[in-house]
Design a protein around this motif. Sequence first.
Motif, PDB file in Angstrom:
ATOM      1  N   LEU A 194      90.407  54.684  52.762  1.00 59.29           N
ATOM      2  CA  LEU A 194      91.420  54.586  53.813  1.00 59.29           C
ATOM      3  C   LEU A 194      91.885  55.972  54.246  1.00 59.29           C
ATOM      4  O   LEU A 194      92.048  56.226  55.446  1.00 59.29           O
ATOM      5  N   ASP A 195      92.068  56.865  53.301  1.00 59.69           N
ATOM      6  CA  ASP A 195      92.470  58.238  53.633  1.00 59.69           C
ATOM      7  C   ASP A 195      91.448  58.888  54.557  1.00 59.69           C
ATOM      8  O   ASP A 195      91.810  59.535  55.547  1.00 59.69           O
ATOM      9  N   LEU A 196      90.179  58.711  54.260  1.00 63.25           N
ATOM     10  CA  LEU A 196      89.119  59.272  55.094  1.00 63.25           C
ATOM     11  C   LEU A 196      89.158  58.670  56.501  1.00 63.25           C
ATOM     12  O   LEU A 196      89.054  59.392  57.503  1.00 63.25           O
ATOM     13  N   ILE A 197      89.340  57.371  56.590  1.00 68.12           N
ATOM     14  CA  ILE A 197      89.405  56.701  57.896  1.00 68.12           C
ATOM     15  C   ILE A 197      90.615  57.195  58.685  1.00 68.12           C
ATOM     16  O   ILE A 197      90.515  57.487  59.881  1.00 68.12           O
ATOM     17  N   LEU A 198      91.755  57.318  58.019  1.00 65.60           N
ATOM     18  CA  LEU A 198      92.968  57.729  58.724  1.00 65.60           C
ATOM     19  C   LEU A 198      92.898  59.182  59.183  1.00 65.60           C
ATOM     20  O   LEU A 198      93.415  59.517  60.252  1.00 65.60           O
ATOM     21  N   ARG A 199      92.249  60.043  58.416  1.00 60.87           N
ATOM     22  CA  ARG A 199      92.047  61.432  58.887  1.00 60.87           C
ATOM     23  C   ARG A 199      91.188  61.421  60.144  1.00 60.87           C
ATOM     24  O   ARG A 199      91.460  62.160  61.092  1.00 60.87           O
ATOM     25  N   GLY A 200      90.163  60.598  60.155  1.00 68.90           N
ATOM     26  CA  GLY A 200      89.314  60.478  61.336  1.00 68.90           C
ATOM     27  C   GLY A 200      90.071  59.903  62.519  1.00 68.90           C
ATOM     28  O   GLY A 200      89.842  60.281  63.665  1.00 68.90           O
ATOM     29  N   LEU A 201      91.004  59.000  62.235  1.00 64.32           N
ATOM     30  CA  LEU A 201      91.819  58.405  63.287  1.00 64.32           C
ATOM     31  C   LEU A 201      92.634  59.472  64.012  1.00 64.32           C
ATOM     32  O   LEU A 201      92.682  59.506  65.239  1.00 64.32           O
ATOM     33  N   GLY A 202      93.238  60.364  63.261  1.00 62.93           N
ATOM     34  CA  GLY A 202      94.008  61.445  63.864  1.00 62.93           C
ATOM     35  C   GLY A 202      93.149  62.330  64.748  1.00 62.93           C
ATOM     36  O   GLY A 202      93.551  62.714  65.857  1.00 62.93           O
ATOM     37  N   LYS A 203      91.957  62.636  64.269  1.00 60.80           N
ATOM     38  CA  LYS A 203      91.038  63.459  65.060  1.00 60.80           C
ATOM     39  C   LYS A 203      90.637  62.746  66.348  1.00 60.80           C
ATOM     40  O   LYS A 203      90.534  63.354  67.407  1.00 60.80           O
ATOM     41  N   ARG A 204      90.415  61.439  66.252  1.00 59.79           N
ATOM     42  CA  ARG A 204      90.001  60.685  67.438  1.00 59.79           C
ATOM     43  C   ARG A 204      91.123  60.567  68.462  1.00 59.79           C
ATOM     44  O   ARG A 204      90.868  60.540  69.657  1.00 59.79           O
ATOM     45  N   PHE A 205      92.365  60.511  67.994  1.00 60.12           N
ATOM     46  CA  PHE A 205      93.490  60.536  68.933  1.00 60.12           C
ATOM     47  C   PHE A 205      93.505  61.866  69.686  1.00 60.12           C
ATOM     48  O   PHE A 205      93.754  61.898  70.889  1.00 60.12           O
ATOM     49  N   GLU A 206      93.255  62.959  68.981  1.00 63.95           N
ATOM     50  CA  GLU A 206      93.216  64.274  69.634  1.00 63.95           C
ATOM     51  C   GLU A 206      92.099  64.341  70.668  1.00 63.95           C
ATOM     52  O   GLU A 206      92.285  64.865  71.766  1.00 63.95           O
ATOM     53  N   VAL A 207      90.941  63.808  70.326  1.00 60.84           N
ATOM     54  CA  VAL A 207      89.813  63.799  71.261  1.00 60.84           C
ATOM     55  C   VAL A 207      90.169  62.978  72.495  1.00 60.84           C
ATOM     56  O   VAL A 207      89.885  63.387  73.630  1.00 60.84           O
ATOM     57  N   LEU A 208      90.806  61.825  72.285  1.00 64.74           N
ATOM     58  CA  LEU A 208      91.210  60.989  73.419  1.00 64.74           C
ATOM     59  C   LEU A 208      92.226  61.723  74.293  1.00 64.74           C
ATOM     60  O   LEU A 208      92.112  61.725  75.519  1.00 64.74           O
ATOM     61  N   ARG A 209      93.211  62.347  73.680  1.00 60.66           N
ATOM     62  CA  ARG A 209      94.214  63.099  74.437  1.00 60.66           C
ATOM     63  C   ARG A 209      93.558  64.181  75.281  1.00 60.66           C
ATOM     64  O   ARG A 209      93.842  64.325  76.463  1.00 60.66           O
ATOM     65  N   ASP A 210      92.640  64.927  74.678  1.00 59.99           N
ATOM     66  CA  ASP A 210      91.944  65.986  75.411  1.00 59.99           C
ATOM     67  C   ASP A 210      91.074  65.413  76.526  1.00 59.99           C
ATOM     68  O   ASP A 210      90.985  65.993  77.606  1.00 59.99           O
ATOM     69  N   ALA A 211      90.444  64.276  76.256  1.00 61.25           N
ATOM     70  CA  ALA A 211      89.591  63.647  77.279  1.00 61.25           C
ATOM     71  C   ALA A 211      90.427  63.176  78.461  1.00 61.25           C
ATOM     72  O   ALA A 211      90.022  63.329  79.616  1.00 61.25           O
ATOM     73  N   VAL A 212      91.594  62.614  78.168  1.00 57.71           N
ATOM     74  CA  VAL A 212      92.474  62.148  79.251  1.00 57.71           C
ATOM     75  C   VAL A 212      92.940  63.336  80.087  1.00 57.71           C
ATOM     76  O   VAL A 212      92.954  63.278  81.319  1.00 57.71           O
ATOM     77  N   ARG A 213      93.294  64.416  79.432  1.00 58.23           N
ATOM     78  CA  ARG A 213      93.769  65.597  80.153  1.00 58.23           C
ATOM     79  C   ARG A 213      92.680  66.203  81.027  1.00 58.23           C
ATOM     80  O   ARG A 213      92.948  66.668  82.128  1.00 58.23           O
ATOM     81  N   SER A 214      91.453  66.208  80.530  1.00 54.74           N
ATOM     82  CA  SER A 214      90.359  66.810  81.292  1.00 54.74           C
ATOM     83  C   SER A 214      89.614  65.787  82.144  1.00 54.74           C
ATOM     84  O   SER A 214      88.725  66.146  82.905  1.00 54.74           O
ATOM     85  N   LYS A 215      89.979  64.505  81.971  1.00 60.07           N
ATOM     86  CA  LYS A 215      89.352  63.400  82.705  1.00 60.07           C
ATOM     87  C   LYS A 215      87.843  63.307  82.449  1.00 60.07           C
ATOM     88  O   LYS A 215      87.080  62.941  83.326  1.00 60.07           O
ATOM     89  N   LEU A 216      87.446  63.643  81.227  1.00 59.51           N
ATOM     90  CA  LEU A 216      86.039  63.576  80.835  1.00 59.51           C
ATOM     91  C   LEU A 216      85.884  62.673  79.615  1.00 59.51           C
ATOM     92  O   LEU A 216      86.683  62.719  78.692  1.00 59.51           O
TER      93      LEU A 216
END
Length: 97
Positions: free
Chosen positions: A27-49
């Motif tokens: 679960l710890d491994l999954i949740l660390r990945g979850l945080g990273k994926r939120f960051e990727v989504l945030r960056d994608a939304v900002r850059s619209k890519l």
Amino acid sequence: LELCRRYKIDDATALLLEEKGDAPGALDLILRGLGKRFEVLRDAVRSKLAVDEAENDLRASVSAATRLCSRRSEDHESRRAWFSTLDALLEAQRSLK
């Protein structure tokens, strides 16, 4: 397990950790990945890519975390897993603002 860790295949690593009895580590491994994926989504939304891909990856992580929590028995550790997952989601949501 070591090959999955070496090549950073987190989904497979989490599954193998859970099968070995280390559900908290999985679960710890999954949740660390979850945080990273939120960051990727945030960056994608900002850059619209690549928003769709980032959103799908995030949904997969949330699904993996909730499935792992659901498979745990109803005990103190199960509740701790659910609250850890909720905390990670809320923290990630705050980072999107």
